[in-house]
Design a protein around this motif. Sequence first.
Motif, mmCIF file in Angstrom:
data_model
loop_
_atom_site.group_PDB
_atom_site.id
_atom_site.type_symbol
_atom_site.label_atom_id
_atom_site.label_comp_id
_atom_site.label_asym_id
_atom_site.label_seq_id
_atom_site.Cartn_x
_atom_site.Cartn_y
_atom_site.Cartn_z
ATOM 1 N N HIS A 185 9.524 22.876 39.773
ATOM 2 C CA HIS A 185 8.960 24.228 39.844
ATOM 3 C C HIS A 185 9.701 25.249 38.988
ATOM 4 O O HIS A 185 9.442 26.450 39.094
ATOM 5 C CB HIS A 185 8.935 24.706 41.301
ATOM 6 N N ASN A 242 17.023 30.504 43.906
ATOM 7 C CA ASN A 242 15.620 30.601 44.314
ATOM 8 C C ASN A 242 15.185 29.342 45.050
ATOM 9 O O ASN A 242 14.403 29.417 46.001
ATOM 10 C CB ASN A 242 14.716 30.861 43.106
ATOM 11 N N GLN A 252 4.533 25.451 48.698
ATOM 12 C CA GLN A 252 3.829 26.060 47.567
ATOM 13 C C GLN A 252 3.810 27.582 47.682
ATOM 14 O O GLN A 252 3.991 28.285 46.686
ATOM 15 C CB GLN A 252 2.406 25.504 47.461
ATOM 16 N N ALA A 300 5.506 30.172 45.099
ATOM 17 C CA ALA A 300 4.708 31.247 44.493
ATOM 18 C C ALA A 300 5.372 32.607 44.710
ATOM 19 O O ALA A 300 5.396 33.448 43.794
ATOM 20 C CB ALA A 300 3.300 31.236 45.080
ATOM 21 N N ARG A 301 5.929 32.820 45.895
ATOM 22 C CA ARG A 301 6.626 34.090 46.157
ATOM 23 C C ARG A 301 7.820 34.255 45.212
ATOM 24 O O ARG A 301 8.073 35.330 44.693
ATOM 25 C CB ARG A 301 7.080 34.172 47.613
ATOM 26 N N ARG A 302 8.565 33.189 44.998
ATOM 27 C CA ARG A 302 9.723 33.261 44.095
ATOM 28 C C ARG A 302 9.277 33.539 42.669
ATOM 29 O O ARG A 302 9.878 34.334 41.968
ATOM 30 C CB ARG A 302 10.531 31.953 44.118
ATOM 31 N N HIS A 303 8.203 32.885 42.237
ATOM 32 C CA HIS A 303 7.704 33.110 40.869
ATOM 33 C C HIS A 303 7.183 34.526 40.699
ATOM 34 O O HIS A 303 7.354 35.122 39.631
ATOM 35 C CB HIS A 303 6.627 32.090 40.502
ATOM 36 N N SER A 304 6.576 35.088 41.728
ATOM 37 C CA SER A 304 6.043 36.437 41.622
ATOM 38 C C SER A 304 7.150 37.493 41.589
ATOM 39 O O SER A 304 6.933 38.606 41.156
ATOM 40 C CB SER A 304 5.081 36.749 42.778
ATOM 41 N N GLN A 305 8.331 37.135 42.029
ATOM 42 C CA GLN A 305 9.461 38.063 42.041
ATOM 43 C C GLN A 305 10.286 38.013 40.767
ATOM 44 O O GLN A 305 11.232 38.762 40.611
ATOM 45 C CB GLN A 305 10.365 37.781 43.247
ATOM 46 N N ARG A 306 9.930 37.111 39.855
ATOM 47 C CA ARG A 306 10.662 37.023 38.589
ATOM 48 C C ARG A 306 10.404 38.274 37.749
ATOM 49 O O ARG A 306 9.292 38.764 37.682
ATOM 50 C CB ARG A 306 10.207 35.817 37.768
ATOM 51 N N ALA A 328 9.524 40.306 34.475
ATOM 52 C CA ALA A 328 8.613 39.972 33.372
ATOM 53 C C ALA A 328 9.356 39.870 32.059
ATOM 54 O O ALA A 328 10.384 40.391 31.810
ATOM 55 C CB ALA A 328 7.525 41.022 33.258
#
Length: 108
Positions: free
Chosen positions: A49, A55, A96, A100-106, A108
Amino acid sequence: MSTCEYRSLAPEAVAARIAQMEEENRQLRQAIDSHAVIDQALGVLAAAHRLAPENGWEVLRETSQHTNIKLRTLAEAIVRCALGRPLPGTVRRELQAAVARRHSQRPA
């Protein structure tokens, strides 16, 4: 306690101390084993992931809490999944969602 100090104790006290030390040893061995499988699961999450270790840790923690599964047990399931065994549906969905929560907190 030194060997000399044990000589002055009653046999029951020595036996109790030995039992206590054996239990501490068992707990330490279990902690080492748990640490190893958790590290392996973190590696799986990082590879599968693209998660940084911190994370991955949060994903494990959140999934464990949301599924009410011990962290070590969850880590073992993730490692087995990497070897081809499926994750239970609830665990897969929660994992999952946590990813997704971790990816959304990255940033930009």
